[in-house]
Design an enzyme around this catalytic site. Structure first.
Site, PDB file in Angstrom:
ATOM      1  N   HIS A  72      48.560  48.336  31.814  1.00  0.00           N
ATOM      2  CA  HIS A  72      49.357  47.889  32.959  1.00  0.00           C
ATOM      3  C   HIS A  72      50.785  47.534  32.555  1.00  0.00           C
ATOM      4  CE1 HIS A  72      46.283  47.055  36.334  1.00  0.00           C
ATOM      5  NE2 HIS A  72      45.776  47.944  35.502  1.00  0.00           N
ATOM      6  N   ASP A  73      50.983  47.142  31.316  1.00  0.00           N
ATOM      7  CA  ASP A  73      52.337  46.874  30.845  1.00  0.00           C
ATOM      8  C   ASP A  73      53.113  48.171  30.656  1.00  0.00           C
ATOM      9  OD1 ASP A  73      54.511  45.257  29.797  1.00  0.00           O
ATOM     10  OD2 ASP A  73      53.983  46.092  27.839  1.00  0.00           O
TER      11      ASP A  73
ATOM     12  N   ASP B  31      56.950  47.097  27.124  1.00  0.00           N
ATOM     13  CA  ASP B  31      58.001  46.119  26.834  1.00  0.00           C
ATOM     14  C   ASP B  31      57.578  44.672  27.059  1.00  0.00           C
ATOM     15  OD1 ASP B  31      57.780  46.044  29.584  1.00  0.00           O
ATOM     16  OD2 ASP B  31      59.902  46.436  29.995  1.00  0.00           O
TER      17      ASP B  31
ATOM     18  N   HIS C  60      37.312  52.820  30.450  1.00  0.00           N
ATOM     19  CA  HIS C  60      36.373  52.217  31.402  1.00  0.00           C
ATOM     20  C   HIS C  60      34.935  52.255  30.880  1.00  0.00           C
ATOM     21  CE1 HIS C  60      39.107  52.466  35.227  1.00  0.00           C
ATOM     22  NE2 HIS C  60      39.574  51.674  34.282  1.00  0.00           N
TER      23      HIS C  60
ATOM     24  N   ASP D 138      30.807  50.569  33.043  1.00  0.00           N
ATOM     25  CA  ASP D 138      29.853  51.455  32.375  1.00  0.00           C
ATOM     26  C   ASP D 138      28.468  50.856  32.587  1.00  0.00           C
ATOM     27  OD1 ASP D 138      28.144  52.746  30.632  1.00  0.00           O
ATOM     28  OD2 ASP D 138      29.479  52.651  28.911  1.00  0.00           O
TER      29      ASP D 138
END
Length: 321
Positions: free
Chosen positions: A67-68, A75, A194, A241
């Protein structure tokens, strides 16, 4: 032999400076060899301790890195807290109530600061911790490229628009990954993260109640812990999973072939489309999945890093210096 002119010498010096600047702007696996050789040894024990306390945390750290990197590049902008005068990314729709593990990153930063103060960026800490999380849970290892610096800015809108939502179809997934310079092959391989972790009911409700490309018994099982009414049980968790949500392997892809993907976006990878063959290849060969996953993680870590004199080395990952 004729001596070079002053102009030639100046041109040579300028060219060398440009080359030096270019090389310093590249990430490398040995960036901290002299400035902080103990950084990797400082990070791993904190990650191990966090996962020992809660095995889900490994998946959460990998998700933080993902997500970064999808917003302004890798960053550490995601780590910045909101203030009265600063809007960060934590309250954006894909992150609010979902991303977690910030306290672990804080603990890692503290450990690294004790070894070499004001040297290692939060962005690099996140990249190293993501690798360590995968390895600790049984997945492949790789040499992490480092040398990133931390952003002084964040993008709330970027977080809302760049991170693929769990309702994405294959075309949208492919497009959002392509916007980050990642191929469809990278996308399918990276989705294999995932194989660890859990998801909230609000993110899989529509899939288990409305979609037809899902195993009926599996849908019923997931419905039992996820009421159909929005707002009811939104934060109830289910494993991404089905078999081994705390072990990094290829069961995720086996589930997709059995139509037991938890998220709509997961099952889209095996739904009669262009990615079916790649999913099947990972079912047949875990080593192929591991190799492609490593390549994808390294490639994702290269998304628009701040280097050289850009950005800063934050003293606290949650705020700008």
């Amino acid at each position: 032999m004729a001596r070079p002119s002053a102009a030639t010498c100046r041109g040579t010096i300028i060219a060398l400076l440009v080359l030096a600047g270019t090389s310093s702007a590249q990430l490398s696996t040995d960036f901290y060899s002299y400035s902080c050789p103990g950084v990797f040894d400082a990070v791993k024990p904190v990650v191990q301790s966090a996962i020992a306390m809660e095995q889900r945390m490994g998946a959460s750290i990998v998700r933080l890195f993902f997500h970064d990197c999808f917003v302004q590049g890798c960053d550490a902008s995601l780590l910045l807290d909101d203030t009265p005068s600063f809007q960060g990314e934590k309250m954006a729709t894909p992150n609010n109530g979902s991303v977690r593990g910030f306290e672990v990153i804080d603990a890692i930063k503290s450990a690294v600061e004790r070894v070499c103060p004001s040297v290692v960026s939060c962005a690099d800490i996140l990249a190293i911790a993501a690798r360590d999380s995968v390895v600790i849970l049984g997945g492949p290892s790789w040499d992490v490229k480092v040398g990133r610096r931390d952003s002084r800015t964040a993008s709330f809108n970027g977080a809302n628009n760049n991170i693929p939502p769990p309702t994405s179809g294959l075309a949208n997934l492919t497009s959002l990954f392509a916007a980050q310079g990642l191929s469809q092959t990278d996308m399918v391989a990276l989705s294999g993260s995932h194989t660890i972790g859990q998801a909230r009911c609000t993110n899989f409700r529509a899939h288990v109640y409305n979609d037809t490309n899902i195993d009926g018994a599996f849908a019923s099982t997931r419905q039992s812990g996820c009421p159909s009414t929005s707002g009811s049980g939104d934060n109830n968790l289910a494993p991404l999973d089905l078999q081994t949500p705390t072990v990094f392997e290829n069961d995720y892809y086996k589930n997709l072939v059995s139509k037991k993907g938890l998220l709509h976006s997961d099952q889209e990878l095996f739904n009669g489309g262009a990615t079916d063959a790649q999913v099947q290849s990972y079912v047949s060969s875990q080593s192929t999945f591991f190799a492609d996953f490593v390549a994808g993680m390294i490639k994702m870590g290269d998304i628009m890093p701040l280097t050289g004199s850009n950005g800063e080395i934050r003293n606290n990952c949650r705020r700008i210096n």
